[in-house]
Design a protein around this motif. Structure first.
Motif, PDB file in Angstrom:
ATOM      1  N   GLY A 125       0.975  -1.226  -0.295  1.00 18.72           N
ATOM      2  CA  GLY A 125      -0.248  -0.539   0.333  1.00 18.72           C
ATOM      3  C   GLY A 125       1.164   0.929  -0.069  1.00 18.72           C
ATOM      4  N   VAL A 126       2.440   0.994   0.772  1.00 13.08           N
ATOM      5  CA  VAL A 126       2.915   2.662  -0.164  1.00 13.08           C
ATOM      6  C   VAL A 126       4.414   2.433  -0.751  1.00 13.08           C
ATOM      7  CG1 VAL A 126       2.669   2.944   1.774  1.00 13.08           C
ATOM      8  CG2 VAL A 126       4.305   1.820   1.988  1.00 13.08           C
ATOM      9  N   GLU A 127       4.746   3.037  -1.105  1.00 16.57           N
ATOM     10  CA  GLU A 127       5.764   3.663  -2.797  1.00 16.57           C
ATOM     11  C   GLU A 127       6.897   2.794  -2.012  1.00 16.57           C
ATOM     12  OE1 GLU A 127       5.195   6.205  -5.002  1.00 16.57           O
ATOM     13  OE2 GLU A 127       4.675   5.180  -6.564  1.00 16.57           O
ATOM     14  N   GLY A 186      15.340   5.143   4.302  1.00 16.42           N
ATOM     15  CA  GLY A 186      15.671   5.949   3.039  1.00 16.42           C
ATOM     16  C   GLY A 186      15.083   6.661   1.600  1.00 16.42           C
ATOM     17  N   LYS A 187      15.385   6.134   0.416  1.00 17.12           N
ATOM     18  CA  LYS A 187      14.838   6.570  -0.170  1.00 17.12           C
ATOM     19  C   LYS A 187      12.859   6.307  -0.567  1.00 17.12           C
ATOM     20  CE  LYS A 187      16.504   6.416  -4.678  1.00 17.12           C
ATOM     21  NZ  LYS A 187      16.850   7.628  -4.626  1.00 17.12           N
ATOM     22  N   SER A 188      12.588   5.344   0.413  1.00 15.73           N
ATOM     23  CA  SER A 188      11.125   5.242   0.425  1.00 15.73           C
ATOM     24  C   SER A 188      10.441   5.871   1.879  1.00 15.73           C
ATOM     25  CB  SER A 188      10.618   3.678   0.941  1.00 15.73           C
ATOM     26  OG  SER A 188      11.579   2.396   0.431  1.00 15.73           O
ATOM     27  N   TYR A 189      11.419   6.497   2.209  1.00 18.31           N
ATOM     28  CA  TYR A 189      11.031   7.932   3.574  1.00 18.31           C
ATOM     29  C   TYR A 189       9.716   8.711   3.097  1.00 18.31           C
ATOM     30  CZ  TYR A 189      10.681  11.001   7.080  1.00 18.31           C
ATOM     31  OH  TYR A 189      10.379  11.900   8.466  1.00 18.31           O
ATOM     32  N   ALA A 190      10.541   8.428   1.963  1.00 17.58           N
ATOM     33  CA  ALA A 190       9.988   9.892   1.082  1.00 17.58           C
ATOM     34  C   ALA A 190       8.525   9.758   0.527  1.00 17.58           C
ATOM     35  CB  ALA A 190      10.885  11.375   0.959  1.00 17.58           C
ATOM     36  N   GLU A 191       8.558   8.691   0.508  1.00 19.74           N
ATOM     37  CA  GLU A 191       7.048   9.212  -0.379  1.00 19.74           C
ATOM     38  C   GLU A 191       5.519   8.774  -0.504  1.00 19.74           C
ATOM     39  OE1 GLU A 191       8.110   8.220  -3.902  1.00 19.74           O
ATOM     40  OE2 GLU A 191       9.925   8.188  -3.851  1.00 19.74           O
ATOM     41  N   THR A 192       5.554   8.440   1.140  1.00 20.30           N
ATOM     42  CA  THR A 192       4.449   8.401   1.653  1.00 20.30           C
ATOM     43  C   THR A 192       4.190   9.475   3.208  1.00 20.30           C
ATOM     44  OG1 THR A 192       3.794   6.273   1.330  1.00 20.30           O
ATOM     45  CG2 THR A 192       2.871   7.147   2.333  1.00 20.30           C
ATOM     46  N   ASP A 193       3.450  10.692   3.142  1.00 16.62           N
ATOM     47  CA  ASP A 193       3.555  10.904   4.815  1.00 16.62           C
ATOM     48  C   ASP A 193       3.584  10.379   5.742  1.00 16.62           C
ATOM     49  OD1 ASP A 193       2.848  12.184   6.827  1.00 16.62           O
ATOM     50  OD2 ASP A 193       0.625  12.920   5.411  1.00 16.62           O
ATOM     51  N   PRO A 194       4.385  10.407   6.853  1.00 18.72           N
ATOM     52  CA  PRO A 194       5.499   9.545   7.783  1.00 18.72           C
ATOM     53  C   PRO A 194       4.107   9.353   8.838  1.00 18.72           C
ATOM     54  CG  PRO A 194       7.085  11.691   7.159  1.00 18.72           C
ATOM     55  CD  PRO A 194       5.808  11.847   6.520  1.00 18.72           C
ATOM     56  N   PRO A 220      26.898   6.463   2.923  1.00 18.31           N
ATOM     57  CA  PRO A 220      25.826   7.196   2.179  1.00 18.31           C
ATOM     58  C   PRO A 220      26.186   8.422   1.149  1.00 18.31           C
ATOM     59  CG  PRO A 220      25.018   6.352   4.152  1.00 18.31           C
ATOM     60  CD  PRO A 220      26.580   6.424   4.197  1.00 18.31           C
ATOM     61  N   LEU A 221      27.385   9.290   1.762  1.00 19.80           N
ATOM     62  CA  LEU A 221      27.523  10.251   1.194  1.00 19.80           C
ATOM     63  C   LEU A 221      28.732  10.513  -0.104  1.00 19.80           C
ATOM     64  CD1 LEU A 221      29.037  12.227   4.519  1.00 19.80           C
ATOM     65  CD2 LEU A 221      26.968  12.761   3.300  1.00 19.80           C
ATOM     66  N   LEU A 222      28.614   9.410  -0.776  1.00 18.32           N
ATOM     67  CA  LEU A 222      29.537   8.884  -1.815  1.00 18.32           C
ATOM     68  C   LEU A 222      28.771   7.795  -2.852  1.00 18.32           C
ATOM     69  CD1 LEU A 222      33.336   8.295  -1.191  1.00 18.32           C
ATOM     70  CD2 LEU A 222      32.249  10.864  -2.102  1.00 18.32           C
ATOM     71  N   SER A 223      27.393   7.443  -2.402  1.00 16.56           N
ATOM     72  CA  SER A 223      26.218   6.602  -2.552  1.00 16.56           C
ATOM     73  C   SER A 223      25.698   7.533  -4.465  1.00 16.56           C
ATOM     74  CB  SER A 223      25.628   5.807  -2.235  1.00 16.56           C
ATOM     75  OG  SER A 223      24.139   6.054  -2.579  1.00 16.56           O
ATOM     76  N   PRO A 224      25.815   7.140  -5.350  1.00 16.65           N
ATOM     77  CA  PRO A 224      25.585   7.070  -6.668  1.00 16.65           C
ATOM     78  C   PRO A 224      23.746   6.829  -6.482  1.00 16.65           C
ATOM     79  CG  PRO A 224      27.425   5.508  -6.720  1.00 16.65           C
ATOM     80  CD  PRO A 224      27.261   5.481  -5.333  1.00 16.65           C
ATOM     81  N   GLU A 225      23.452   6.400  -5.845  1.00 20.77           N
ATOM     82  CA  GLU A 225      21.892   5.852  -5.462  1.00 20.77           C
ATOM     83  C   GLU A 225      21.375   6.908  -4.888  1.00 20.77           C
ATOM     84  OE1 GLU A 225      20.995   4.073  -7.925  1.00 20.77           O
ATOM     85  OE2 GLU A 225      22.241   2.933  -8.198  1.00 20.77           O
ATOM     86  N   TYR A 226      22.306   7.904  -4.432  1.00 21.51           N
ATOM     87  CA  TYR A 226      20.957   8.645  -3.220  1.00 21.51           C
ATOM     88  C   TYR A 226      21.566   9.748  -2.850  1.00 21.51           C
ATOM     89  CZ  TYR A 226      19.221   5.161   0.798  1.00 21.51           C
ATOM     90  OH  TYR A 226      18.353   4.766   1.322  1.00 21.51           O
ATOM     91  N   THR A 227      20.645  11.180  -2.971  1.00 25.75           N
ATOM     92  CA  THR A 227      20.619  12.609  -2.608  1.00 25.75           C
ATOM     93  C   THR A 227      20.949  13.139  -1.609  1.00 25.75           C
ATOM     94  OG1 THR A 227      18.442  12.770  -2.765  1.00 25.75           O
ATOM     95  CG2 THR A 227      18.527  12.677  -4.464  1.00 25.75           C
ATOM     96  N   ALA A 228      21.636  14.347  -1.296  1.00 28.61           N
ATOM     97  CA  ALA A 228      21.758  14.702  -0.358  1.00 28.61           C
ATOM     98  C   ALA A 228      20.133  14.594   1.016  1.00 28.61           C
ATOM     99  CB  ALA A 228      21.480  16.076  -0.146  1.00 28.61           C
ATOM    100  N   ALA A 229      19.011  14.224   0.256  1.00 27.80           N
ATOM    101  CA  ALA A 229      17.720  14.526   0.973  1.00 27.80           C
ATOM    102  C   ALA A 229      17.770  13.242   1.338  1.00 27.80           C
ATOM    103  CB  ALA A 229      16.644  15.048   0.185  1.00 27.80           C
ATOM    104  N   ASP A 230      17.651  12.147   0.621  1.00 29.42           N
ATOM    105  CA  ASP A 230      18.361  10.723   1.164  1.00 29.42           C
ATOM    106  C   ASP A 230      18.614  10.658   1.997  1.00 29.42           C
ATOM    107  OD1 ASP A 230      16.163   9.657  -1.156  1.00 29.42           O
ATOM    108  OD2 ASP A 230      18.013   9.672  -2.718  1.00 29.42           O
ATOM    109  N   VAL A 231      19.687  10.521   2.223  1.00 29.26           N
ATOM    110  CA  VAL A 231      21.078  10.554   3.384  1.00 29.26           C
ATOM    111  C   VAL A 231      20.374  11.165   4.025  1.00 29.26           C
ATOM    112  CG1 VAL A 231      23.485  11.207   4.567  1.00 29.26           C
ATOM    113  CG2 VAL A 231      23.017  10.633   1.759  1.00 29.26           C
ATOM    114  N   HIS A 232      19.612  12.052   4.567  1.00 31.55           N
ATOM    115  CA  HIS A 232      19.235  13.349   5.433  1.00 31.55           C
ATOM    116  C   HIS A 232      17.593  12.350   5.849  1.00 31.55           C
ATOM    117  CE1 HIS A 232      20.944  16.741   7.235  1.00 31.55           C
ATOM    118  NE2 HIS A 232      21.073  17.130   5.753  1.00 31.55           N
ATOM    119  N   ASN A 233      17.131  11.386   5.138  1.00 27.33           N
ATOM    120  CA  ASN A 233      15.487  10.862   5.692  1.00 27.33           C
ATOM    121  C   ASN A 233      16.575   9.214   6.151  1.00 27.33           C
ATOM    122  OD1 ASN A 233      14.454  12.737   4.053  1.00 27.33           O
ATOM    123  ND2 ASN A 233      14.177  11.743   2.059  1.00 27.33           N
TER     124      ASN A 233
END
Length: 382
Positions: free
Chosen positions: A72-74, A126-134, A272-285
């Motif tokens: 039910g969530v992305e 991680g990246k899934s955090y931002a996909e749905t209202d916490p 994670p700061l050097l991860s090609p898959e993660y943006t700065a926002a993803d790291v904070h998430n």
């Protein structure tokens, strides 16, 4: 800004301090704008160098990162391998909410020569955090929901990539989820591989605490002794509260119980700061996900006890760090000795603690090839 990533591996509470800036560390105030721009450019170049190293160019290979609807969530998946026809591993990360995706560049590439590896950012992580209202996700943060998510991910992968079954791997907190999935839907998996396995949380906590107390006495660490004695006996008959478990985890990890022979694990927390898959926002998430999930899961987590499981429906392989006092290996070894399974194997990593893939990546690969890959070979030869 220093942030405590309270959940890696759980495990539930990691008191290691991690630097998680949204951009490269700010230069001194006297640095001019040109230097700031140069530093930012160098940071981008470093990330690009990692991305270039990680690029899969083989025509038979696969390299995909995308989100899909799970439970039910992305939620986000990362799929990598040099040959899409190789056996597929579903890796269930630790935490809670400590995704492996942003640090796979540190250890996974050799494994990708022999397996297709899927890393999944769990709900709220991680990246899934931002996909749905916490606030929406928060109400779903329960262990049975994570287990059902893992099953749904496995079914999705089987259908999308035309796999009969998968190899299921769990690390730390992820072993709670993955082991539950293997017990509930064994038909989906060739085998289960546990690393930093959680069998009984209360037993783990006691072993970890005793180790810390022993080390503190041996090193005459008055600060550690004072803090540890303040919660003794631990866990005892008292509830394992957030405050008690944080204190109990602090000193075992300081004395090498997270990464062997080290009192810190900056390679992991800064990775994670050097991860090609993660943006700065993803790291904070990552940190935001820890805060979202930890308090909600702790009451359920401290009740986890797989020790009554006497029969396991699929082959089970345990990778055990000799120096692991985050999720101690001794209870896992005892459980493995008595459990009945179609096949079982314990592998000791003599120079590793909790972070086995990072600490002994060569032995991880060799062990996967020796003990795990043959379990999926008959299907490949059909």
């Amino acid at each position: 800004m220093k942030l405590a990533w309270l959940g890696l591996l759980l495990m539930c509470m990691n008191m290691a301090q991690a630097e998680t800036p949204s951009a490269p560390t700010a230069p001194p105030a006297q640095a001019d704008a040109a230097q700031v721009a140069k530093d930012a450019a160098n940071y981008r170049k470093a990330r690009q160098a990692v991305a270039d190293l990680e690029k899969i160019s083989a025509p038979s290979g696969i390299q995909e990162t995308y989100k899909t609807m799970i439970g039910g969530v992305e939620q986000w998946l990362n799929v990598r391998g040099q040959d899409r026809d190789q056996p597929m591993i579903l890796f269930v990360h630790g935490g809670p909410a400590a995704p492996a995706m942003p640090t796979i560049w540190q250890y996974q590439r050799p494994i990708e020569e022999y397996f297709t590896v899927v890393n999944w950012d769990q709900r709220g992580a991680g990246k899934s955090y931002a996909e749905t209202d916490p606030n929406v996700v928060g109400d779903t943060i329960h262990i049975p929901r994570y287990i059902d998510d893992a099953i749904e991910v496995a079914e999705f992968l089987r259908k999308k990539y035309h796999k009969d079954k998968l190899i299921l791997m769990g690390h730390s907190w992820g072993t709670v989820v993955a082991m539950g999935a293997a017990l509930k839907r064994p038909d989906l998996f060739y085998a289960y591989v546990g690393m930093g396995q959680v069998i009984s949380v209360r037993e783990n906590e006691g072993v970890s605490f005793d180790y810390a107390l022993q080390q503190a006495k041996a090193h005459n660490n008055t600060e550690a002794l004072k803090e540890l004695q303040s919660i003794a006996p631990y866990p005892g008959n008292q509830p394992i509260t957030r405050e008690r478990i944080i204190l109990a985890r602090k000193w075992p990890q300081y004395y090498g119980g997270m990464t062997a022979y080290r009192n810190e694990s900056d390679y992991y927390f800064d990775g994670p700061l050097l991860s090609p898959e993660y943006t700065a926002a993803d790291v904070h998430n990552i940190d935001r996900g820890n805060l979202l999930t930890l308090g909600r899961l702790l009451p359920e987590f401290v009740q986890v006890d797989y020790s009554p499981v006497r029969s396991f429906p699929i082959p089970v392989i345990m990778f055990m760090g000799r120096h692991d006092y985050t999720t101690p290996s001794e209870p896992t070894a005892r459980w493995l000795a008595q459990v009945k399974a179609p096949y079982k194997q314990g592998v000791w990593f003599e120079h590793a603690a909790h972070m086995i893939p990072w600490e002994e990546p060569g032995k991880v690969l060799v062990s996967l090839l020796r003990y795990v890959r043959p379990l999926a070979e008959p299907a490949r030869k059909k």
